[in-house]
Design a protein around this motif. Sequence first.
Motif, short mmCIF file in Angstrom:
data_model
loop_
_atom_site.label_atom_id
_atom_site.label_comp_id
_atom_site.label_asym_id
_atom_site.label_seq_id
_atom_site.Cartn_x
_atom_site.Cartn_y
_atom_site.Cartn_z
N ASN A 223 -2.37 -0.55 3.38
CA ASN A 223 -2.28 -0.93 1.71
C ASN A 223 -3.63 -1.61 1.16
OD1 ASN A 223 0.50 -0.04 1.34
ND2 ASN A 223 1.19 -1.84 2.72
N HIS A 227 -10.12 1.10 -4.54
CA HIS A 227 -9.50 2.03 -5.91
C HIS A 227 -10.75 2.00 -6.71
CE1 HIS A 227 -6.65 3.14 -9.17
NE2 HIS A 227 -6.43 4.06 -8.35
N ASP A 422 0.63 -2.07 -11.79
CA ASP A 422 1.47 -1.93 -10.78
C ASP A 422 1.29 -2.85 -9.55
OD1 ASP A 422 -0.48 -0.63 -9.17
OD2 ASP A 422 0.27 1.20 -9.64
N ARG A 424 0.81 -2.84 -6.31
CA ARG A 424 -0.36 -2.22 -5.43
C ARG A 424 -1.90 -2.32 -6.09
NH1 ARG A 424 -0.58 0.95 -1.13
NH2 ARG A 424 1.89 1.24 -1.48
N SER A 425 -1.96 -2.23 -7.51
CA SER A 425 -3.36 -2.07 -8.15
C SER A 425 -3.67 -3.54 -8.47
CB SER A 425 -3.26 -1.26 -9.40
OG SER A 425 -4.61 -1.06 -9.70
N LEU A 428 -2.97 -5.61 -4.16
CA LEU A 428 -3.60 -5.23 -2.87
C LEU A 428 -4.84 -4.40 -2.91
CD1 LEU A 428 -0.15 -3.71 -1.46
CD2 LEU A 428 -1.28 -6.15 -1.10
N ASN A 429 -5.16 -3.69 -3.89
CA ASN A 429 -6.16 -2.66 -4.23
C ASN A 429 -7.55 -3.46 -4.36
OD1 ASN A 429 -4.98 -0.59 -3.39
ND2 ASN A 429 -4.79 0.31 -5.36
N PHE A 484 6.12 -2.11 -3.44
CA PHE A 484 5.16 -1.22 -2.47
C PHE A 484 4.52 -0.13 -3.33
CE2 PHE A 484 8.57 -3.08 -0.01
CZ PHE A 484 7.97 -3.63 0.97
#
Length: 485
Positions: A223, A227, A422, A424-425, A428-429, A484
Motif C-alpha cells: 500500500n 505516486h 482519497d 490512499r493518496s 499512504l502514497n 482501502f
Amino acid sequence: MISFLSEILPVVKPVWHLSVIALNLVVVGYALSHVLLRNRDHRSAAFWAVLIAFVPFLGACFYALFGINRLRRRGAKYRHSLELAAVGEACPVNPWQTVPELKELRALSTSLGMISRFGFTVGNHVTVLRNGEEAMPAMLEAIRGAKKSVSLCSYIFEAHGIGMKFVEELVKAKDRGVEVRVLVDDAGTRYSWPPITHLLRGRGIKAKRFMPIRFVLRILTMNLRNHRKVMVVDGTTGFTGGMNIRQGNMLEADPSHPVQDMHFKVEGPVVQQLQRVFAEDWAFCSGEVLSGPLWYPTLEPAGEVAAIGVPDGPDEDLELMPKTIFAALSEARHSVRIMTPYFLPPPALIWALNLAALRGVDVKVLTPKRNNIPFVRWAARTLYPEMLEKGVKIYEADGHFDHSKFMTVDGLWSLVGSTNWDPRSLRLNFEFNLACFDDLLAQELDREFEKKVRNGTLESLAALRNATLAERLRDGFARLFMPFL
C-alpha cells in the motif's frame, strides 16, 4: 526412568505454561506501550490496542507487521544524510511581508510556509498542458534538448506506445553524455510487459523500481506506493502533475482505454524543489546522492508565479496534503474549484468544505461519472448528501475518464500535482504538489474547470434519495472499503 519422568512432568508443565504467559505479557505490554507512545491517529491506536489486548501474541505480531510506520524512521535517516544544496530559503514567519504575490492570501501563505519543509520561491512560470497531445511532446522535446541531466519519476511508465518514444529519447540522451536517472513505482511497472525498468537497464539507463514487491515484503509495502510524477531536465525545466506515461493519454490515437489528464511545465527557482524530491527518492532506492551543479544549477526568474513544493508521504511528510487542503479551504472567501478523479475526502476535509459553503463560498467539485474504479464512485456517492445539504455543488463529468487533479481558491491560488482526494493518496502514497500564488494561472484553471463542468451533471439530494434499493445497497457496501480505496 519412567517413574522419574512421571514425577518431573507435572512440575515442568506448569512452568512451561507460566513461561508462555510471561512471554505474552511482555510482548503485549511492549506493543501496547508502542501504540500509546507512537501512534498519532486515535482511531488507529484504539483499533490496535483492542486487537493486541484481546488476541494474545498474534495481535502484537500483526501490529509489528502492519501497524508500525518504518518508512518514517528510514525516511528521516536517509533524508538527513543527504548532503544536497539547500532548496529554497527558510520560510519567514510572515512570508507575505516580503513576497508581494502572497499578500492577498497572507494567512494561507503563512500556513503553507510552516507546513512544507521547502521555502517559498518567486519568479516561476507554470504552463498548463492538456492531455497527452500537449504534455508528451513537450516532455520529449525537453529530453531531446537535454545537455547535462534528466531525472524522471513516474507511477506508471508503459513499455509500449508513447512509452517507447520516451525510451528512445532517454537512450539518445544517455548516448550523447547526458546523465539519466529513471525511477518507476514497482506497481506501475506491471501495467505492461516487459517491465520498463528491465528494458531501460538493458539499454544502459540507470533505472530503479520504487519499493519492489517481493514475497513477504509484498504484504508490508503493497500500500506504500510512489505516486509522484516528476521530470527535471538539466536542473532548469521541470514537469509535474497527474499524468502517467501511458498510451491511454494519447486521445487522438483512439486508445482502447482513453484517459483525459493535465500536466504542468515548470520553470524558475521552484524547479530545484522538484529535483530535490526526485533526489530523495532516488537515494532511498539506489543509495546514490545526486548533488552539485549538474543537478542543481543556479536558476534565474522565469515568470511571475510564487510557488512552494509540498511533498507528502507516509514518512516525515505524513499527511501534509490534508493540512494544506484544509488551510486553503479555511482561507477561501469567494470560490473553491476542485477537480479529482477519486473523491473520498476524510471527515476533516468534508467539514472544511461544508463550512466554506455555509459562509457563502461557491464550492464546486468535479469528478468523473465513468470511473476507472467503479467501487470508488459508488463509495463516494454515500458522502455526497452530507455536503449537498450544506451547499457544496458536486458534478459528475460525462465522457472519457478524466484523471485531472487540481484545486483553486478565489481565482488567486492553485494546487497542482499528483494527489487525489482519497485515503490512499492522502495518507499512504508518496505524492508531490505545487502550491502556486498567481491569479493568471488560477483563472486559467478555473476556465478549464467550467469547460469540463458543462459536460457534467449536477448531483442532487432528490436523485440520490430516489436511487433504487439495489444501488443504495451497492454504494453502502462499497463504503465499507473506503479506507482501502
